[in-house]
Design a protein around this motif. Structure first.
Motif, PDB file in Angstrom:
ATOM      1  N   ASN A 158       0.817  -1.211   0.000  1.00  8.62           N
ATOM      2  CA  ASN A 158       0.000   0.000   0.000  1.00  8.62           C
ATOM      3  C   ASN A 158       0.849   1.259   0.000  1.00  8.62           C
ATOM      4  O   ASN A 158       0.457   2.282  -0.541  1.00  8.62           O
ATOM      5  N   ASN A 159       2.008   1.196   0.630  1.00 12.41           N
ATOM      6  CA  ASN A 159       2.833   2.394   0.714  1.00 12.41           C
ATOM      7  C   ASN A 159       3.754   2.576  -0.476  1.00 12.41           C
ATOM      8  O   ASN A 159       4.177   3.688  -0.761  1.00 12.41           O
ATOM      9  N   VAL A 161       3.505   0.796  -3.845  1.00  8.06           N
ATOM     10  CA  VAL A 161       2.893   0.777  -5.170  1.00  8.06           C
ATOM     11  C   VAL A 161       1.874   1.901  -5.257  1.00  8.06           C
ATOM     12  O   VAL A 161       1.190   2.185  -4.287  1.00  8.06           O
ATOM     13  N   GLY A 162       1.794   2.535  -6.399  1.00  8.28           N
ATOM     14  CA  GLY A 162       0.757   3.533  -6.552  1.00  8.28           C
ATOM     15  C   GLY A 162       1.291   4.805  -7.151  1.00  8.28           C
ATOM     16  O   GLY A 162       2.485   4.965  -7.339  1.00  8.28           O
ATOM     17  N   MET A 220      -2.927   6.438  -0.140  1.00 13.82           N
ATOM     18  CA  MET A 220      -1.990   5.618  -0.516  1.00 13.82           C
ATOM     19  C   MET A 220      -2.381   5.258  -1.738  1.00 13.82           C
ATOM     20  O   MET A 220      -3.390   4.970  -2.134  1.00 13.82           O
ATOM     21  N   ALA A 221      -1.504   5.434  -2.180  1.00 16.88           N
ATOM     22  CA  ALA A 221      -1.635   5.374  -3.475  1.00 16.88           C
ATOM     23  C   ALA A 221      -2.187   4.107  -3.843  1.00 16.88           C
ATOM     24  O   ALA A 221      -3.158   4.023  -4.487  1.00 16.88           O
ATOM     25  N   GLN A 222      -1.831   3.180  -3.357  1.00 15.64           N
ATOM     26  CA  GLN A 222      -2.329   1.888  -3.762  1.00 15.64           C
ATOM     27  C   GLN A 222      -3.745   1.835  -3.602  1.00 15.64           C
ATOM     28  O   GLN A 222      -4.470   1.309  -4.307  1.00 15.64           O
ATOM     29  N   SER A 223      -4.030   2.345  -2.613  1.00 17.20           N
ATOM     30  CA  SER A 223      -5.435   2.229  -2.494  1.00 17.20           C
ATOM     31  C   SER A 223      -5.969   2.857  -3.692  1.00 17.20           C
ATOM     32  O   SER A 223      -7.053   2.633  -4.105  1.00 17.20           O
ATOM     33  N   GLN A 227      -2.394   3.783 -13.328  1.00 19.18           N
ATOM     34  CA  GLN A 227      -2.289   4.595 -12.116  1.00 19.18           C
ATOM     35  C   GLN A 227      -1.063   4.222 -11.307  1.00 19.18           C
ATOM     36  O   GLN A 227      -0.334   5.080 -10.836  1.00 19.18           O
ATOM     37  N   ASN A 228      -0.905   2.903 -11.107  1.00 24.94           N
ATOM     38  CA  ASN A 228       0.172   2.450 -10.243  1.00 24.94           C
ATOM     39  C   ASN A 228       1.544   2.711 -10.838  1.00 24.94           C
ATOM     40  O   ASN A 228       2.519   2.826 -10.120  1.00 24.94           O
TER      41      ASN A 228
END
Lengths: 331, 449
Positions: free
Chosen positions: A290-291, A293-294, B1-4, B102-103
């Motif tokens: 979560n921290n 990737v993105g 977060m980005a991932q989210s 996006q990622n």
């Protein structure tokens, strides 16, 4: 050292003896081959395992978004939205994780719980399946296939399958037990007191099949003469298994312990599919992802979490290696 | 977060796809959509005033697109073929699955990006512009500036005041309902909080869930936080909070959660385990009376499920604090950026100049039944009632926010989303003060203030 030519004739005549000789007595050609065979895996290992691991450790001391370079200077407070980037923060990332990142401690706790459930429930269950099937009950092949089927599915797919089972309004369980109305529904995946257990059922569903196959292989390899001897001595089925067969499964047990630890530490897919590892489903691996990737990532902070996971993984690895080497030396 | 990776994307949807991924359902993968090579039809337009870098010919560009789902992909193709007819620039579209796009955006912009790319307005664009990954588009805006209202202009500017984005559409976050339900039961559209609560009570009496609600994907309830904050404390305070210029321990934030607590009994229970598509289905089935979310999601879901979109209607979130009334709402906008490493900037700017026109937006909206164009006074001939009303309503706002996770640091947005899930699970005064303190502490370390 003798030249290759001179060395050749004794080598032929004393072939059996030679095998025991140490590295210094190998021919140049043999040394080259050995070096070559060692070098390739070492380079690959350094480049793809140790390199990234060390880079993670270094990055964990920085505040970095993945854009631009790293600077050795300390971070400046920004106050606004756009922040100082690529600067050195020392152990701040670790400090933040331990004191000011709500998902961190639940994640550590859940990783431990995951391991315990696998050891206490999934493994004995798999062993039970294996023993029952090994006794040659009717249709054992069908049971074997059915129990092994989940292992062949990817965990991501398992996550999706169980989402259909657990979905509050349209899910299988709530529909069957009549709890799919708005006023009485059971929120299997949304209730933080329930969802970890719900997901662990799905994980166990798969892990038990995995363990079963490993134990089946071990049981098939056990010498039938042992069983016969035990029966002649008047042992019942329970005694035969625990006193005679189980001790012969020692190598399999070690494999299973290693597999269990690995599977529980790398647990990720299921919770990520369910809710990206939030609200009661935090796991370290998910927090790292979560921290990092993105689109706007916190590479430094994510790396710090990754280092924590690395340290935790080192514990079982060290114990395993220590045990293994100790046994070898004892021989 | 980005991932989210929760941002607002346009959307129709399959189940369990993130908001950004809506229209780009998983499995579409990264296929390139080749635009049929038409003979270059020269337009009478003069070329752009931009500079050409890297010696690229000005008649060919590549366009990185995350419009990977069939409907927006078709809409985008329609826009690009119109652009070619108008500007003579041949565009090769490189479509990437939405979430993947996006990622990977950070490495994409630093590697070998296309000449143009799809992206989002507001902070999410400013973040990259500030790090020098985008090319300023001031000369493009000199030409298209007249086509857009100030709201759209502000959304396209970086923190340095230069333009970095050409927007294409946006969509409002509003309360949806079925016309037939309101007509059958004789309900009136509530304008203020008291009549809103009264309507909820009446619906409950009539055995209807007042508000369909879901927050399994973490972001939908963030919209509820946004609107309550803007209704109670106004847009300026909301932006201050998002930019860490106000603290989460403020009594203003407590008020937001207290107001929310009052609404809690009327929200569909078990929201943390439900995806918003399932919540929308309860609205479609008329089991729920209302649902607060973006038209880009709810209307698109009606289209996906082949439900009667003509029965769907919406109203602006009811007023709470009379000094702000119904002046503000979330209306996320999407658009296009030019990466710093773009090769053919002259050709790219030509295409952007076209995209920044009313005609271009109409070409896009031909295949889109839920978003609205951003150009001034645009009413596309293909607009349905939802789109017409959206356009009018957005134009009436004094200011529009982009959405919680587009207006603040992604790490902070995630912290807020998780706090909201905690609140939904246990909406008590104790939870509120705990999460307020935790949020303030996290903001401190995230913003390094």
């Amino acid at each position: 050292m003798a030249s290759t030519v001179n060395d050749a004739s004794p080598a032929v005549t004393q072939a059996p003896k030679r095998r025991r000789r140490r590295l210094g007595r190998l021919t140049k050609k043999e040394i080259l081959v050995v070096l070559g065979m060692l070098a390739v895996p070492i380079v690959v290992d350094l480049a793809f395992v140790w390199g990234p691991a060390i880079a993670s450790v270094v990055l964990s001391f920085f505040r970095w978004s993945g854009v631009g370079g790293l600077h050795p200077r300390a971070c400046r407070p920004s106050g606004g939205l756009i922040q100082d980037n690529g600067c050195f923060t020392g152990v701040d990332n670790y400090h933040r994780a331990a004191t000011n990142y709500p998902p961190f401690w639940p994640a550590v706790e859940h990783n431990v719980l995951w391991l315990l459930v696998f050891i206490v429930i999934a493994t004995p269950l798999g062993m039970l399946f294996a023993v029952v099937i090994d006794r040659g009950i009717k249709g054992s092949r069908i049971y074997q296939s059915v129990l092994f089927l989940p292992v062949m599915l990817s965990l991501a797919l398992i996550g999706i399958i169980w989402e259909f089972v657990y979905s509050p309004n349209y899910g299988l369980i709530n529909t069957i037990i009549g709890h799919n109305q708005n006023d009485n529904l059971i929120d299997w995946l949304g209730n933080p007191h329930l969802n970890l257990w719900a997901v662990l059922v799905a994980a166990t569903w798969r892990q038990a099949g995995y363990v079963m196959v490993l134990y089946l292989a071990g049981l098939k390899a056990a010498d039938p003469a042992l069983r016969e001897a035990a029966q002649v001595d008047g042992a019942n089925a329970w005694q035969t298994f625990w006193r005679v067969i189980f001790p012969t499964l020692r190598p399999i047990n070690i494999v299973i312990i290693v597999v269990t630890v690995i599977e529980s530490l790398r647990a990720f897919d299921l919770v990520y599919i369910v809710n990206k590892g939030s609200n009661g489903l935090e796991l370290l691996s998910v927090l790292v992802t979560n921290n990092i990737v993105g689109e706007t990532s916190q590479v430094g902070f994510g790396s710090a979490l990754g280092v924590v996971l690395l340290v935790i993984s080192l514990i079982p690895i060290s114990i395993f290696l220590y045990q293994n080497f100790k046994r070898k030396e004892g021989r | 977060m980005a991932q989210s990776s929760t941002g607002s994307g346009p959307g129709a949807a399959g189940p369990a796809v993130s908001r950004r991924g809506l229209l780009r359902a998983a499995g579409i993968g990264a296929g390139a959509l080749a635009v049929p090579a038409l003979a270059a039809a020269c337009s009478g337009d003069s070329g752009s005033g931009g500079t050409t870098k890297g010696g690229g010919s000005s008649s060919k560009i590549t366009f990185g697109s995350n419009y990977s789902d069939p409907a927006p992909k078709q809409a985008f193709a329609s826009l690009i073929s119109a652009a070619k007819a108008k500007t003579g620039v041949t565009t090769k579209i490189n479509t990437t699955d939405h979430n993947t796009f996006q990622n990977n955006i950070t490495s994409y912009l630093q590697g070998t990006p296309d000449d143009l790319a799809t992206w989002f307005a507001g902070y999410r664009m400013q973040y990259f512009a500030n790090q020098g990954l985008l090319d300023p588009l001031d000369d493009v805006w000199d030409k298209i500036g007249g086509n857009f209202p100030d709201v759209a202009k502000n959304l396209s500017k970086g923190v340095d005041g230069h333009y970095y984005l050409v927007p294409i559409y946006n969509y409002p976050w509003v309360v949806h309902y079925n016309k037939s339900t309101f007509a059958d039961k004789g309900y009136d559209v509530p304008k203020d909080w008291d009549s809103f609560i009264a309507l909820c009570k009446q619906m409950k009496k009539d055995k209807i869930i007042p508000l369909a609600f879901a927050d399994k994907d973490l972001w939908p309830a963030l919209g509820m936080f946004d609107i309550l904050n803007m209704r109670i404390n106004g847009y300026d305070y909301h932006m201050k909070l998002m930019q860490n210029k106000a603290a989460y321990t403020d009594s203003e934030v407590t008020k937001v959660f207290d107001q929310w607590r009052e609404l809690m009994p009327y929200l569909q229970s078990g929201a943390n385990g439900r995806i918003w598509q399932d919540a929308a289905k309860t609205l479609e089935a008329k089991k729920a009376g209302m649902m607060f979310q973006g038209t880009n999601q709810v209307a698109a879901q009606y289209v996906t499920d082949k439900k009667d979109i003509k029965d769907l209607d919406f109203f602006a979130y009811p007023a709470i604090n009379p000094s702000y009334g119904q002046d503000y709402m979330d209306a996320p906008a999407d658009g296009f950026i030019m990466p710093k490493k773009a090769k053919n900037t002259a050709g790219a700017k030509k295409v952007l100049e076209y995209i920044g026109t009313k005609q271009a937006e109409i070409a896009y909206l031909k295949y889109d039944q839920w978003d609205v164009g951003l150009a001034t006074d645009l009413v596309a001939p293909t607009y349905n009632d939802i789109q017409k009303k959206s356009a009018t309503m957005i134009a009436q706002q004094k200011a529009v926010a982009q959405f919680g996770d587009r207006d603040t640091d992604p790490a902070m947005a995630t912290a807020l989303e998780q706090a909201i899930q905690k609140f939904i699970g246990d909406p008590t005064a104790g939870t509120i003060s705990t999460i307020q303190q935790s949020l303030a502490k996290q903001a401190k370390s995230i913003f390094h203030s």
